[in-house]
Write a protein that holds these residues in place. Structure first.
Motif, PDB file in Angstrom:
ATOM      1  N   MET A 180     -44.679  -0.642   2.895  1.00 25.99           N
ATOM      2  CA  MET A 180     -43.364   0.200   2.679  1.00 25.99           C
ATOM      3  C   MET A 180     -43.431   0.864   1.339  1.00 25.99           C
ATOM      4  O   MET A 180     -43.956   0.272   0.305  1.00 25.99           O
ATOM      5  CB  MET A 180     -42.317  -0.804   2.567  1.00 25.99           C
ATOM      6  CG  MET A 180     -40.934  -0.318   2.126  1.00 25.99           C
ATOM      7  SD  MET A 180     -39.380  -1.180   1.840  1.00 25.99           S
ATOM      8  CE  MET A 180     -40.010  -2.062   0.219  1.00 25.99           C
ATOM      9  N   THR A 181     -43.133   2.187   1.365  1.00 29.25           N
ATOM     10  CA  THR A 181     -43.389   3.078   0.343  1.00 29.25           C
ATOM     11  C   THR A 181     -42.017   2.663  -0.653  1.00 29.25           C
ATOM     12  O   THR A 181     -41.034   2.587  -0.047  1.00 29.25           O
ATOM     13  CB  THR A 181     -43.615   4.529   0.671  1.00 29.25           C
ATOM     14  OG1 THR A 181     -42.331   5.028   1.192  1.00 29.25           O
ATOM     15  CG2 THR A 181     -44.711   4.428   1.346  1.00 29.25           C
ATOM     16  N   ALA A 182     -42.244   3.185  -2.083  1.00 28.60           N
ATOM     17  CA  ALA A 182     -41.143   3.053  -3.016  1.00 28.60           C
ATOM     18  C   ALA A 182     -39.898   3.865  -2.598  1.00 28.60           C
ATOM     19  O   ALA A 182     -39.057   3.687  -3.156  1.00 28.60           O
ATOM     20  CB  ALA A 182     -41.755   3.060  -4.365  1.00 28.60           C
ATOM     21  N   ASP A 183     -40.300   5.184  -1.956  1.00 28.64           N
ATOM     22  CA  ASP A 183     -39.277   6.210  -1.889  1.00 28.64           C
ATOM     23  C   ASP A 183     -38.784   5.990  -0.401  1.00 28.64           C
ATOM     24  O   ASP A 183     -37.847   7.183  -0.045  1.00 28.64           O
ATOM     25  CB  ASP A 183     -39.723   7.338  -2.330  1.00 28.64           C
ATOM     26  CG  ASP A 183     -39.806   7.753  -3.680  1.00 28.64           C
ATOM     27  OD1 ASP A 183     -40.973   8.086  -4.184  1.00 28.64           O
ATOM     28  OD2 ASP A 183     -39.069   6.790  -4.529  1.00 28.64           O
ATOM     29  N   ARG A 184     -39.061   5.254   0.383  1.00 31.37           N
ATOM     30  CA  ARG A 184     -38.603   5.388   1.876  1.00 31.37           C
ATOM     31  C   ARG A 184     -37.151   5.263   1.769  1.00 31.37           C
ATOM     32  O   ARG A 184     -36.551   4.111   1.571  1.00 31.37           O
ATOM     33  CB  ARG A 184     -39.285   4.219   2.760  1.00 31.37           C
ATOM     34  CG  ARG A 184     -38.809   4.923   4.391  1.00 31.37           C
ATOM     35  CD  ARG A 184     -39.762   3.784   5.005  1.00 31.37           C
ATOM     36  NE  ARG A 184     -39.171   2.474   5.387  1.00 31.37           N
ATOM     37  CZ  ARG A 184     -39.585   1.494   5.759  1.00 31.37           C
ATOM     38  NH1 ARG A 184     -40.683   1.310   6.046  1.00 31.37           N
ATOM     39  NH2 ARG A 184     -38.752   0.499   5.990  1.00 31.37           N
ATOM     40  N   PRO A 185     -36.287   6.202   2.133  1.00 29.72           N
ATOM     41  CA  PRO A 185     -34.690   5.989   2.240  1.00 29.72           C
ATOM     42  C   PRO A 185     -34.243   5.048   3.119  1.00 29.72           C
ATOM     43  O   PRO A 185     -34.801   4.823   4.288  1.00 29.72           O
ATOM     44  CB  PRO A 185     -34.168   7.518   2.655  1.00 29.72           C
ATOM     45  CG  PRO A 185     -35.254   8.004   3.512  1.00 29.72           C
ATOM     46  CD  PRO A 185     -36.632   7.522   2.853  1.00 29.72           C
ATOM     47  N   GLY A 186     -33.170   4.146   2.877  1.00 27.42           N
ATOM     48  CA  GLY A 186     -32.709   3.204   3.672  1.00 27.42           C
ATOM     49  C   GLY A 186     -33.531   1.714   3.613  1.00 27.42           C
ATOM     50  O   GLY A 186     -33.177   0.813   4.360  1.00 27.42           O
ATOM     51  N   SER A 187     -34.645   1.778   2.693  1.00 30.81           N
ATOM     52  CA  SER A 187     -35.428   0.498   2.776  1.00 30.81           C
ATOM     53  C   SER A 187     -35.077  -0.063   1.710  1.00 30.81           C
ATOM     54  O   SER A 187     -34.619   0.378   0.497  1.00 30.81           O
ATOM     55  CB  SER A 187     -36.778   0.802   2.897  1.00 30.81           C
ATOM     56  OG  SER A 187     -37.276   1.777   1.746  1.00 30.81           O
ATOM     57  N   SER A 188     -35.099  -1.677   1.325  1.00 33.43           N
ATOM     58  CA  SER A 188     -34.776  -2.463   0.344  1.00 33.43           C
ATOM     59  C   SER A 188     -35.763  -3.451   0.216  1.00 33.43           C
ATOM     60  O   SER A 188     -35.525  -4.381   1.076  1.00 33.43           O
ATOM     61  CB  SER A 188     -33.173  -2.414   0.389  1.00 33.43           C
ATOM     62  OG  SER A 188     -32.877  -3.379  -0.864  1.00 33.43           O
ATOM     63  N   SER A 189     -36.227  -3.577  -1.121  1.00 31.37           N
ATOM     64  CA  SER A 189     -37.022  -4.746  -1.211  1.00 31.37           C
ATOM     65  C   SER A 189     -35.902  -6.163  -1.540  1.00 31.37           C
ATOM     66  O   SER A 189     -36.271  -7.252  -1.254  1.00 31.37           O
ATOM     67  CB  SER A 189     -37.835  -4.678  -2.413  1.00 31.37           C
ATOM     68  OG  SER A 189     -37.082  -4.293  -3.488  1.00 31.37           O
ATOM     69  N   THR A 190     -34.772  -5.718  -1.951  1.00 32.44           N
ATOM     70  CA  THR A 190     -33.751  -6.641  -2.206  1.00 32.44           C
ATOM     71  C   THR A 190     -33.413  -7.437  -0.840  1.00 32.44           C
ATOM     72  O   THR A 190     -33.429  -8.754  -0.947  1.00 32.44           O
ATOM     73  CB  THR A 190     -32.495  -6.038  -2.810  1.00 32.44           C
ATOM     74  OG1 THR A 190     -33.056  -5.251  -3.903  1.00 32.44           O
ATOM     75  CG2 THR A 190     -31.452  -7.280  -3.167  1.00 32.44           C
ATOM     76  N   ASN A 218     -42.288  -7.204  -2.334  1.00 27.99           N
ATOM     77  CA  ASN A 218     -42.575  -7.092  -3.837  1.00 27.99           C
ATOM     78  C   ASN A 218     -42.853  -5.628  -4.294  1.00 27.99           C
ATOM     79  O   ASN A 218     -43.026  -5.184  -5.483  1.00 27.99           O
ATOM     80  CB  ASN A 218     -43.868  -7.737  -3.942  1.00 27.99           C
ATOM     81  CG  ASN A 218     -43.642  -9.426  -4.079  1.00 27.99           C
ATOM     82  OD1 ASN A 218     -42.550  -9.839  -4.188  1.00 27.99           O
ATOM     83  ND2 ASN A 218     -44.639 -10.136  -3.603  1.00 27.99           N
ATOM     84  N   THR A 219     -42.570  -4.546  -3.206  1.00 29.74           N
ATOM     85  CA  THR A 219     -42.828  -3.310  -3.600  1.00 29.74           C
ATOM     86  C   THR A 219     -41.497  -2.765  -4.389  1.00 29.74           C
ATOM     87  O   THR A 219     -40.432  -2.891  -3.952  1.00 29.74           O
ATOM     88  CB  THR A 219     -43.031  -2.231  -2.514  1.00 29.74           C
ATOM     89  OG1 THR A 219     -44.072  -2.881  -1.765  1.00 29.74           O
ATOM     90  CG2 THR A 219     -43.303  -0.887  -2.580  1.00 29.74           C
ATOM     91  N   PRO A 220     -41.957  -2.150  -5.380  1.00 29.21           N
ATOM     92  CA  PRO A 220     -40.563  -1.555  -6.356  1.00 29.21           C
ATOM     93  C   PRO A 220     -39.808  -0.719  -5.401  1.00 29.21           C
ATOM     94  O   PRO A 220     -40.316   0.312  -4.934  1.00 29.21           O
ATOM     95  CB  PRO A 220     -41.132  -1.224  -7.571  1.00 29.21           C
ATOM     96  CG  PRO A 220     -42.520  -1.816  -7.737  1.00 29.21           C
ATOM     97  CD  PRO A 220     -42.955  -1.695  -6.193  1.00 29.21           C
ATOM     98  N   GLY A 221     -38.442  -0.542  -5.720  1.00 28.25           N
ATOM     99  CA  GLY A 221     -37.628   0.279  -4.950  1.00 28.25           C
ATOM    100  C   GLY A 221     -37.574   1.606  -5.889  1.00 28.25           C
ATOM    101  O   GLY A 221     -37.902   1.628  -6.873  1.00 28.25           O
ATOM    102  N   TRP A 222     -37.323   2.727  -5.326  1.00 24.40           N
ATOM    103  CA  TRP A 222     -37.029   3.711  -6.153  1.00 24.40           C
ATOM    104  C   TRP A 222     -36.437   3.648  -7.223  1.00 24.40           C
ATOM    105  O   TRP A 222     -36.678   4.543  -8.351  1.00 24.40           O
ATOM    106  CB  TRP A 222     -36.594   5.086  -5.019  1.00 24.40           C
ATOM    107  CG  TRP A 222     -35.133   5.064  -4.594  1.00 24.40           C
ATOM    108  CD1 TRP A 222     -34.690   4.300  -3.585  1.00 24.40           C
ATOM    109  CD2 TRP A 222     -33.872   5.198  -5.336  1.00 24.40           C
ATOM    110  NE1 TRP A 222     -33.298   4.296  -3.464  1.00 24.40           N
ATOM    111  CE2 TRP A 222     -32.884   4.850  -4.530  1.00 24.40           C
ATOM    112  CE3 TRP A 222     -33.642   5.479  -6.649  1.00 24.40           C
ATOM    113  CZ2 TRP A 222     -31.516   4.687  -4.945  1.00 24.40           C
ATOM    114  CZ3 TRP A 222     -32.181   5.512  -7.151  1.00 24.40           C
ATOM    115  CH2 TRP A 222     -31.317   5.186  -6.235  1.00 24.40           C
ATOM    116  N   TRP A 223     -35.205   2.882  -7.295  1.00 24.27           N
ATOM    117  CA  TRP A 223     -34.262   2.983  -8.632  1.00 24.27           C
ATOM    118  C   TRP A 223     -35.139   2.449  -9.785  1.00 24.27           C
ATOM    119  O   TRP A 223     -34.522   2.207 -10.900  1.00 24.27           O
ATOM    120  CB  TRP A 223     -33.203   2.037  -8.158  1.00 24.27           C
ATOM    121  CG  TRP A 223     -33.537   0.726  -7.410  1.00 24.27           C
ATOM    122  CD1 TRP A 223     -33.642  -0.473  -7.899  1.00 24.27           C
ATOM    123  CD2 TRP A 223     -33.720   0.467  -6.125  1.00 24.27           C
ATOM    124  NE1 TRP A 223     -33.952  -1.592  -7.182  1.00 24.27           N
ATOM    125  CE2 TRP A 223     -34.014  -1.097  -5.947  1.00 24.27           C
ATOM    126  CE3 TRP A 223     -33.881   1.042  -4.936  1.00 24.27           C
ATOM    127  CZ2 TRP A 223     -34.370  -1.494  -4.714  1.00 24.27           C
ATOM    128  CZ3 TRP A 223     -34.062   0.551  -3.455  1.00 24.27           C
ATOM    129  CH2 TRP A 223     -34.199  -0.810  -3.663  1.00 24.27           C
TER     130      TRP A 223
END
Length: 540
Positions: free
Chosen positions: A1-11, A87-92
């Motif tokens: 999962m990339t950090a900038d993929r919209p609608g995805s959330s590591s949370t 564990n991939t950081p989100g865009w935020w």
């Protein structure tokens, strides 16, 4: 999962992974304490992992899978891949300098929701804020922040809003207390922009906005603002978010979230209906943040041109009305018109029309030339369902030169009467000028000192009363005219709104242009009663 993929959330991935580990532990008959011993940690660490509240170490998860008897390599690889994704950081995370830890959790949850239901009493919800309004709110909460920090926070808020227009956009259902609409954060201009934005957002298929009116009195949510987040994954429970000055509370137990679900349902029943939202917002806009009239004065050969204009917004924001007044070597030039189309594209076309006019009006001596060159620039830009109407006008010392391309013609107001412009050719809309193969020509009309022109866009022509009758603009303009152009324009504006019982279908621009010539000064009187003027006969 990339950090900038919209609608995805590591949370949310951590929540899903934690729930899967809990089910595996319970199926193996082990306690949290026993599981904690296996990964050289504690029972509380296992609890936090199973609730998705901490990040996962791949080695710890691999040890737990062995402990829980997961031997199938495919299953193990699938779960460990989830660990890496979680564990991939989100865009935020790139906004960590302005994003407190307690709000990072919310942004991560918001990124994966399928439904957001929110009630706000103090502010417009963040996902619905304009940049100017967001800037005012953020300054209020961060009075010591630098300009750069303020802009960084605004950027974060706008980035969150991108989720609403993405491919997997959630549904947003917001109930806004009327208090928030009448609190003038950022000033009247900012509030006008914010309310117009809410009107536009309320027409989106995935956005529902309701207003809790003052007149209702007390209601079930007097305790304050809250947000309910729902997710497409069945294993992820609803989450209620409650924010305070220094932190936030997240509730996910059914006995807690059910109470808030009942409250939001009651609010939706008691608030104004979603269908009435545009008219409710327009009413607040007109009463609290009335658009001021803009006045401009231009001196030219033989006199002065004074213009005054105002814009009346409409419930449907599917177009862009526009106007410009410009002093040029050829006289005072005026452009007024509409882009009939949809959404942001129409507004971009309107901006292009204004920019193009401002360049051409200064250099092109003939109005047909201005119209034809604007056509050549704008026509290729348009969407299939768009077209542009326009009236171009040059005011000279004693004439008005006009080219009318689909826009309603102006009214000539003279000595308390309204005179129609007869024999004014009606050409096709500006961007359809090439349809009949005949280009437009200038119509010249003589003017007198004190003449006034009333220009307007197409929205005025669509205004209807309760009986479906059009607005009698010629008759009413004559009756409402006064020597004061600001008062005359306000009279017409208010009268038009009173006539349009269901509001205006299109935003409407009204513009008054007055032509004034200097009053001739009498010759000073001779002390002996003789004239000091020299006649042509005497000087000849």
């Amino acid at each position: 999962m990339t950090a900038d993929r919209p609608g995805s959330s590591s949370t949310v991935l951590r929540i899903i992974l934690g729930a899967q580990l809990r089910r595996l532990r319970e199926a193996s008959g082990l306690s949290r304490h026993e599981a904690g011993d296996r990964i050289r940690s504690s029972e509380s660490k296992i609890s936090r992992m199973e609730l998705g509240r901490v990040s996962f170490k791949e080695r710890d998860v691999a040890d737990l899978l062995t402990l829980y008897g997961v031997a199938d390599q495919v299953e193990r690889d699938t779960i460990l891949e989830k660990v890496r994704e979680a564990n991939t950081p989100g865009w935020w995370h790139r906004y960590h300098d302005v994003l407190p830890n307690w709000f990072q959790t919310y942004v991560g949850l918001e990124e994966s929701t399928s439904l957001i239901r929110t009630y706000e009493i103090q502010f417009v919800p963040g996902l619905l804020q304009t940049p100017d309004y967001a800037r005012a709110v953020i300054r209020l909460g961060n009075p010591d922040a630098s300009a750069a920090e303020i802009e960084h926070r605004v950027e974060l808020r706008l980035r969150r809003q991108e989720r609403l227009s993405g491919p997997d956009a959630p549904r947003l259902w917001a109930v806004i207390d009327e208090t928030a609409l009448r609190r003038p954060l950022g000033g009247a201009e900012t509030m006008r922009g914010q309310l117009e934005h809410l009107i536009a957002m309320s027409t989106r298929p995935n956005t529902t906005i309701q207003i809790m009116p003052f007149r209702f009195g007390g209601h079930v949510a007097e305790g304050g603002a809250f947000t309910i987040l729902r997710f497409p994954e069945p294993e992820v429970p609803d989450v209620v978010y409650l924010e305070n000055l220094t932190g936030a509370l997240y509730l996910d137990k059914p006995e807690e979230t059910e109470s808030y679900l009942r409250t939001i349902e009651r609010l939706c029943v008691d608030s104004a209906t979603p269908e009435s939202t545009p008219e409710v917002l327009l009413d607040v806009l007109r009463r609290e943040y009335r658009t001021p009239t803009a006045a401009e004065t231009f001196a030219q050969q033989g006199g002065t041109v004074r213009t005054r204009s105002c814009r009346i917004p409409a419930a449907s924001q599917n177009h862009g009305d526009f106007h410009a007044v410009l002093p040029t070597p050829f006289g005072t030039r005026i452009l007024i018109g509409d882009v009939l189309g949809t959404g942001e594209s129409a507004q971009q076309t309107a901006a292009a029309a204004l920019g193009n006019f401002r360049q051409l009006a200064l250099n092109e001596p003939n109005l047909p030339g201005v119209a034809e060159r604007m056509h050549s620039v704008l026509a290729p830009m348009l969407q299939d369902d768009e077209f542009v109407t326009a009236l171009l006008l040059t005011l000279r010392e004693d004439t008005a030169e006009m080219v009318c391309c689909g826009n309603p013609p102006p009214l000539l107001m003279r000595e308390g009467r309204v005179l129609p412009f007869e024999a004014l050719p009606a050409y096709p809309p500006l961007t359809l000028l090439d349809l009949d193969g005949q280009w437009c020509e200038t119509t010249t009309v003589p003017l007198r000192h004190g003449d006034r022109l009333l220009l307007h866009t197409y929205g005025l022509m669509q205004a209807r009363d309760e009986g479906g009758r059009a607005y009698p603009h010629s008759e009413r303009a004559a009756a409402l005219s006064t020597d004061d152009p600001a008062l005359a324009l306000e009279n017409i504006r208010a009268d038009l709104l009173d006539h349009a019982v269901d509001g205006l279908g299109l935003s409407t621009t009204l513009l008054l242009a007055d032509l004034e010539r200097p009053t001739p000064q009498p010759f000073p009187a001779d002390p002996h009663g003789r004239s000091t003027g020299i006649s042509h006969l005497e000087s000849g």
